[in-house]
Write an enzyme that holds these catalytic residues in place. Structure first.
Site, mmCIF file in Angstrom:
data_model
loop_
_atom_site.group_PDB
_atom_site.id
_atom_site.type_symbol
_atom_site.label_atom_id
_atom_site.label_comp_id
_atom_site.label_asym_id
_atom_site.label_seq_id
_atom_site.Cartn_x
_atom_site.Cartn_y
_atom_site.Cartn_z
ATOM 1 N N GLU A 83 -4.961 -3.960 -1.939
ATOM 2 C CA GLU A 83 -6.403 -3.737 -1.838
ATOM 3 C C GLU A 83 -6.713 -2.513 -0.980
ATOM 4 O O GLU A 83 -7.851 -2.040 -0.931
ATOM 5 C CB GLU A 83 -7.106 -4.992 -1.277
ATOM 6 C CG GLU A 83 -6.732 -5.402 0.141
ATOM 7 C CD GLU A 83 -5.429 -6.235 0.218
ATOM 8 O OE1 GLU A 83 -4.479 -5.951 -0.543
ATOM 9 O OE2 GLU A 83 -5.369 -7.131 1.068
ATOM 10 N N SER A 122 5.347 -7.065 3.214
ATOM 11 C CA SER A 122 5.879 -7.372 4.548
ATOM 12 C C SER A 122 6.688 -8.672 4.558
ATOM 13 O O SER A 122 6.610 -9.475 3.622
ATOM 14 C CB SER A 122 4.717 -7.456 5.536
ATOM 15 O OG SER A 122 3.814 -8.439 5.083
ATOM 16 N N CYS A 170 9.708 1.772 3.444
ATOM 17 C CA CYS A 170 10.611 0.651 3.723
ATOM 18 C C CYS A 170 12.045 1.141 3.898
ATOM 19 O O CYS A 170 12.898 0.406 4.360
ATOM 20 C CB CYS A 170 10.554 -0.367 2.606
ATOM 21 S SG CYS A 170 11.228 0.269 1.083
ATOM 22 N N GLU A 182 9.521 -4.326 12.867
ATOM 23 C CA GLU A 182 9.329 -3.164 11.996
ATOM 24 C C GLU A 182 8.059 -2.449 12.466
ATOM 25 O O GLU A 182 6.974 -3.029 12.450
ATOM 26 C CB GLU A 182 9.154 -3.635 10.544
ATOM 27 C CG GLU A 182 8.988 -2.474 9.583
ATOM 28 C CD GLU A 182 8.694 -2.933 8.140
ATOM 29 O OE1 GLU A 182 7.977 -3.921 7.948
ATOM 30 O OE2 GLU A 182 9.179 -2.262 7.221
ATOM 31 N N PHE A 199 0.811 -1.224 0.000
ATOM 32 C CA PHE A 199 0.000 0.000 0.000
ATOM 33 C C PHE A 199 0.841 1.269 0.000
ATOM 34 O O PHE A 199 0.359 2.339 -0.378
ATOM 35 C CB PHE A 199 -0.929 0.015 1.233
ATOM 36 C CG PHE A 199 -0.229 0.391 2.519
ATOM 37 C CD1 PHE A 199 -0.028 1.735 2.837
ATOM 38 C CD2 PHE A 199 0.261 -0.575 3.391
ATOM 39 C CE1 PHE A 199 0.643 2.099 4.007
ATOM 40 C CE2 PHE A 199 0.927 -0.214 4.550
ATOM 41 C CZ PHE A 199 1.126 1.127 4.859
ATOM 42 N N LYS A 229 -1.285 -7.174 -9.367
ATOM 43 C CA LYS A 229 -2.281 -7.235 -8.278
ATOM 44 C C LYS A 229 -1.851 -6.207 -7.240
ATOM 45 O O LYS A 229 -1.014 -6.473 -6.385
ATOM 46 C CB LYS A 229 -2.300 -8.649 -7.682
ATOM 47 C CG LYS A 229 -3.593 -9.091 -7.014
ATOM 48 C CD LYS A 229 -4.021 -8.253 -5.825
ATOM 49 C CE LYS A 229 -3.201 -8.448 -4.581
ATOM 50 N NZ LYS A 229 -3.445 -7.398 -3.563
#
Ligand code: NAD
Length: 494
Positions: free
Chosen positions: A177, A227, A282, A382, A150, A174
């Site tokens: 979402e 992740s 990240c 994290e 995301f 993909k």
């Protein structure tokens, strides 16, 4: 009625028949701004079949035409940078400048994809034996797939499909979402740039749709960013199904601060690198390791970070936006609470921060801990929120020891005035992207994004030359042409 996000299959935006819908919310208000469908099994099959068919003609399309498509696409992305950024602001809550940067860093990859003719050059050696030459060609794989997170809804899809498609592959994407609308706009512009139908497909959904991609025999390679747990799952399942996989995963990035560094530069760098983008990067700096007397600057760092505030994207004074979801916020808050429980000193606590007029937003204020040790949960996990943990060591060797013991290896930086310290750090550190007086050393797309250790599973990284290797096969040809006038000798049995 809220809009339903469409799928992009076989060159058309289509309304999914799926009854499984996930709400897409504005994270500053919880207002549902769209519903994203989880593509049905049939729709997944159609997308993959269309990409497979399109591959037959796309792989034959001259490389210069593929390059020109990328040039036109880059121009359109630049023209529409602001409207793509606006979608990012609404579905992810980034500030306007940050959202524009998200698009811009993607555009730079598309510009690099436009260089594909020179990137696809093979190698040649003449006379490997008498009158025999060897040369290699680089050829595309087939249908490749991308699964994206995301936090960079424009940049990360653009890390993947432009390079794959420029190499002659077709692509099934993909996206996350949680913010799926950005990619739909990008796909629309790709079609407008002249991408033939079927070359790019966009399917929406979550794990179920990802599993189809991981198991489908017509998908040759998978690019993933997300992740750690999901990255490991994707890498193991994809390779188990004999696919090529590159999986970019979570991170915990350290900045080492030497006492000879310029204090003001350190303070300025740490503010943006730790809490910018709500810590949802990240490459964010989440651990600052102060060496020796540099530790005296920690209160000043906390004070500077304390001056920034989250807010809505329409507020030009907001330094960063909300966390992506109430669950993400709750997780960050529980980690802050854990940090206090486990004995770290909370110098700045953003747990209770509210934003006027937006009581339902997923806000977390800037937070700074000191006296953090490597056994604490806030060090090990994290956090992916606006939280900086700081620690103190007494030498550069000790700092290198801390960083190298971390299971992650995405990015790191050192702030120092000493060339010797910087050289020692860059040489000894077991991290794939190193900044010297640069807090977030993300390489531009003519290099590759080279995370290491638990931050990356695979061997060839994103964009640059490594992406070309990832998305292609090398064919090596050894050739001899006989001179018709010279009589053929007898059989060679050696
Ligand atoms: P995520 O792992 O939850 O989701 C990433 C993608 O995987 C999404 O498309 C999602 O639909 C899909 N997914 C989620 N659960 C799945 C499952 N069980 N099986 C199969 N697919 C699944 O990640 P996120 O929260 O969207 O993104 C944040 C994470 O991404 C952070 O850990 C961050 O460090 C990481 N990230 C890494 C890099 C990098 O380059 N190393 C870059 C950006 C983000």
């Amino acid at each position: 009625m809220t809009t339903q996000v469409q799928l992009f299959i076989d060159g058309e935006f289509v309304h999914s028949k799926s009854e499984k819908l996930i709400p897409v919310t504005n994270p500053a208000t919880q207002e549902v701004i769209a519903q994203v469908p989880c593509a049905t099994a049939d729709e997944m099959a159609q997308a993959i079949a269309s990409a497979k068919l399109a591959f037959q003609s796309w792989k034959e399309t001259p490389v210069s035409e593929r390059a020109r498509l990328m040039m036109r696409f880059a121009v359109l992305l630049k023209e529409h940078q602001a409207d793509i950024a606006d979608i990012i602001c609404r579905e992810l809550g980034k500030t306007v400048e940050d959202a524009k940067g998200d698009v811009w860093r993607g555009i730079e990859v598309v510009e690099q994809a436009a260089n594909i003719p020179s990137l696809m050059m093979g190698e040649t050696v003449e006379n490997v034996a008498r009158s025999i030459d060897t040369y290699s060609y680089i050829q595309p794989l087939g249908v490749c797939a991308g699964i994206t997170p995301f936090n960079f809804p424009a940049m990360i899809p653009l890390w993947m499909f432009p390079m794959a498609i420029a190499c002659g592959n077709t692509f099934v994407l993909k996206p996350s979402e949680q913010d799926p609308m950005t990619v739909n706009r990008i796909a629309e512009l790709f079609a407008e740039a002249g991408a033939p139908k079927g070359v790019l497909q966009v399917v929406h959904g979550g794990k179920e749709q990802v599993d189809v991609l991981l198991h489908h025999p017509d998908i040759k390679a998978i690019s993933f960013v997300g992740s750690v747990n999901v990255g490991q799952y994707i890498y193991k399942t994809g390779t188990d199904n004999l696919k090529r996989v590159q999986a970019f995963a979570g991170a915990k990035n350290h900045m080492v601060i030497m006492p000879d560094a310029n204090k003001q530069q350190v303070v300025n760098a740490l503010v943006g690198a730790s809490v910018g983008a709500a810590g949802q990067r990240c490459m964010a700096i989440s651990v600052a390791v102060f060496v020796g007397s540099a530790a005296e600057w920690i209160p000043e760092v906390a004070a500077a970070i304390g001056k920034v505030r989250p807010g809505v994207y329409t507020d030009p004074n907001a330094a960063y936006g909300p966390q992506i979801s109430p669950q993400a916020r709750a997780r960050v808050l529980s980690l802050i609470a854990k940090g206090k429980e486990e004995g770290a000193t909370c110098l700045l606590d953003g747990s209770g921060v509210v934003v006027d007029g937006y009581p339902n937003g997923n806000w977390v204020g800037p937070t700074v801990f000191s006296n953090v040790t490597t056994d604490m949960t806030i060090y090990k996990e994290e956090i992916f929120g606006p939280v900086l943990t700081t620690m103190t060591v007494d030498s550069l060797d000790a700092a290198i020891g801390v960083v190298n013991a971390s299971p992650y290896g995405n990015g790191t930086s050192i702030f120092t005035a000493s060339g010797h310290a910087a050289r020692k750090y860059q040489h000894e550190i077991e991290v794939g992207q190193v900044g010297i007086n640069i807090p977030i050393p993300v390489p531009l797309p003519f290099f590759s994004f080279t995370g290491w250790k638990g931050s990356f599973y695979g061997d060839q990284h994103a964009y640059g030359k490594q992406a070309v290797r990832f998305y292609t096969e090398t064919k090596t040809i050894t050739a001899r042409w006989f001179d018709d006038e010279v009589q053929a000798s007898g059989p060679n049995m050696s």
